[in-house]
Write an enzyme that holds these catalytic residues in place. Structure first.
Site, short mmCIF file in Angstrom:
data_model
loop_
_atom_site.label_atom_id
_atom_site.label_comp_id
_atom_site.label_asym_id
_atom_site.label_seq_id
_atom_site.Cartn_x
_atom_site.Cartn_y
_atom_site.Cartn_z
N MET A 1 -30.39 -29.39 19.02
CA MET A 1 -30.03 -30.52 19.89
C MET A 1 -31.24 -31.43 20.09
O MET A 1 -31.25 -32.26 21.00
CB MET A 1 -29.51 -30.01 21.23
CG MET A 1 -28.20 -29.23 21.07
SD MET A 1 -27.19 -29.23 22.55
CE MET A 1 -28.29 -28.48 23.72
N HIS B 1 -39.47 -28.22 19.66
CA HIS B 1 -40.72 -27.54 20.00
C HIS B 1 -41.02 -26.54 18.89
O HIS B 1 -40.26 -26.46 17.90
CB HIS B 1 -40.62 -26.89 21.38
CG HIS B 1 -39.39 -26.04 21.56
ND1 HIS B 1 -39.16 -24.90 20.84
CD2 HIS B 1 -38.29 -26.19 22.37
CE1 HIS B 1 -38.01 -24.35 21.20
NE2 HIS B 1 -37.45 -25.13 22.13
N HIS C 1 -38.13 -24.42 17.42
CA HIS C 1 -37.30 -25.09 16.40
C HIS C 1 -38.06 -25.15 15.06
O HIS C 1 -37.47 -24.94 14.00
CB HIS C 1 -36.96 -26.52 16.82
CG HIS C 1 -36.15 -26.63 18.08
ND1 HIS C 1 -36.67 -27.11 19.26
CD2 HIS C 1 -34.86 -26.34 18.35
CE1 HIS C 1 -35.73 -27.12 20.19
NE2 HIS C 1 -34.63 -26.66 19.67
N SER D 1 -38.37 -23.56 25.30
CA SER D 1 -37.03 -24.12 25.47
C SER D 1 -37.18 -25.60 25.79
O SER D 1 -38.11 -25.99 26.51
CB SER D 1 -36.31 -23.42 26.63
OG SER D 1 -35.20 -24.17 27.04
N SER D 2 -36.27 -26.40 25.27
CA SER D 2 -36.31 -27.84 25.58
C SER D 2 -36.16 -28.04 27.09
O SER D 2 -36.67 -29.01 27.65
CB SER D 2 -35.18 -28.57 24.86
OG SER D 2 -35.21 -28.26 23.49
P1 AMP Z 1 -31.21 -26.00 20.81
O1 AMP Z 1 -31.86 -27.26 20.36
O2 AMP Z 1 -31.66 -25.51 22.15
O3 AMP Z 1 -29.71 -26.03 20.66
O4 AMP Z 1 -31.70 -24.88 19.80
C1 AMP Z 1 -31.56 -25.04 18.42
C2 AMP Z 1 -31.93 -23.77 17.74
O5 AMP Z 1 -33.29 -23.43 18.04
C3 AMP Z 1 -31.08 -22.56 18.17
O6 AMP Z 1 -30.78 -21.76 17.06
C4 AMP Z 1 -31.99 -21.87 19.15
O7 AMP Z 1 -31.71 -20.49 19.29
C5 AMP Z 1 -33.34 -22.10 18.50
N1 AMP Z 1 -34.42 -21.92 19.47
C6 AMP Z 1 -34.51 -22.48 20.70
N2 AMP Z 1 -35.61 -22.04 21.34
C7 AMP Z 1 -36.24 -21.19 20.49
C8 AMP Z 1 -37.43 -20.39 20.56
N3 AMP Z 1 -38.19 -20.39 21.64
N4 AMP Z 1 -37.76 -19.64 19.50
C9 AMP Z 1 -36.98 -19.63 18.38
N5 AMP Z 1 -35.83 -20.35 18.25
C10 AMP Z 1 -35.47 -21.11 19.29
#
Ligand code: AMP
Length: 300
Positions: free
Chosen positions: A46, A50, A53, A203-204
């Site tokens: 999304m 960071h 990702h 985390s974002s």
């Molecule tokens: P998001 O942008 O939050 O939807 O996350 C996109 C992808 O990045 C998802 O597969 C998450 O599980 C992964 N992700 C988010 N935070 C982390 C993290 N700290 N370490 C590894 N993968 C992550």
């Protein structure tokens, strides 16, 4: 609808990863890569990227020759009271970060492109059972939105492999189940959680935390480390370990607990007895920000 080669401009100088908001442009680029015999990977995100990702992009680069990163804040996975509108969207920074890891293509569609029949979209993917517990119980409809958008992205990118973070443990389980149930040939790869130096999972949403909230956020990690130490030392009173985890997270009333459990890593059901593979799953509200995390553990 040609997209130029993403990595080297004239004279071999590095250029930004190509970005498109158009489905057809993704299809053309992926088809071209396939014609060149390349294996395709997809990394759905999304945005507000960071190091977590970026670790998924690194893994995708190892598993495939052409990596598509999708950046889409998906409205159908947010509840009406959630942060869809305020979710950060720093697309220029995201493009630079993808470029720094040599991603091949960024797909950054708008909502109308992803949901052409809205209002009135009729087709959704449901993964019953796994979608209704824990995060699904607290965020009704969340995993329906996740499963639907991930399958839509798969239909567009048609990757051989897709990388997801274990950070979102239940999401990964839902996607694996969906792919199995729908006979999809796409290989789903779970990647390790990347953490800040003190242990907080990246985390974002950490960007929402005030300095005071950031300081107590670490207790989620502390609670899981406590549980892991207990479990690996052979303690088998799981109820008392879970209650101590809850106590660590809610100490001084700084955070409000949603759950802190030791669970079966496949079914995510709360355990009463130790088993060879266990996962600690934690979720809490820190002010208005929800934080989730998890940690695998094995008894002695
Ligand atoms: P998001 O942008 O939050 O939807 O996350 C996109 C992808 O990045 C998802 O597969 C998450 O599980 C992964 N992700 C988010 N935070 C982390 C993290 N700290 N370490 C590894 N993968 C992550």
């Amino acid at each position: 609808m040609r997209i130029d080669g993403p990595h080297s401009g004239p004279y071999g100088k590095k250029v930004m990863t190509q970005t498109t908001s158009k489905i057809d442009a993704v299809r053309v680029s992926v088809l071209q890569a396939r014609r060149e015999g390349k294996r395709i990977a997809c990394v759905p995100t999304m945005g507000a990227l960071h190091e977590g990702h970026l670790s998924l992009i690194d893994e995708a680069k190892k598993l495939a020759d052409y990596v598509v990163v999708t950046v889409f804040v998906n409205p159908t996975q947010f509840g009406p009271q959630e942060d869809f509108h305020k979710y950060p969207r720093p697309i220029e920074k995201d493009i630079a970060m993808c470029s720094s890891r040599d991603a091949d293509l960024i797909f950054n569609p708008d909502v109308e492109t992803m949901y052409p029949s809205t209002p009135g979209a009729k087709t959704f993917i449901e993964v019953p059972g796994l979608s209704e517990i824990l995060e699904g119980a607290i965020r009704p409809g969340h995993f329906r939105g996740v499963a639907t958008v991930v399958m839509k992205l798969f239909q567009i990118v048609m990757p051989d492999v897709a990388c997801f973070g274990s950070k979102d443990f239940q999401q990964l389980a839902v996607i694996k189940q969906m792919v199995r149930d729908l006979n999809s040939p796409i290989q789903i790869v779970g990647c390790p959680t990347i953490r800040e130096t003190d242990g907080l999972a990246m985390s974002s949403r950490n960007a929402y935390l005030s300095p005071e909230q950031r300081a107590v956020a670490i207790r989620l990690y502390e609670a899981m480390v406590f549980a892991k130490n207990q479990v690996t030392a052979g303690h088998s009173d799981l109820a008392s370990i879970m209650s101590k985890m809850a106590e660590i997270i809610t100490r001084d009333g700084a955070m409000t607990l949603d759950y802190a459990i030791l669970a079966n890593p496949t079914t995510l059901e709360t355990l009463t007895q130790p088993q060879p593979e266990m996962v600690a799953l934690v979720a809490a509200r820190n002010g208005t920000t929800r934080l989730i995390d998890n940690m695998m553990m094995t008894p002695k």
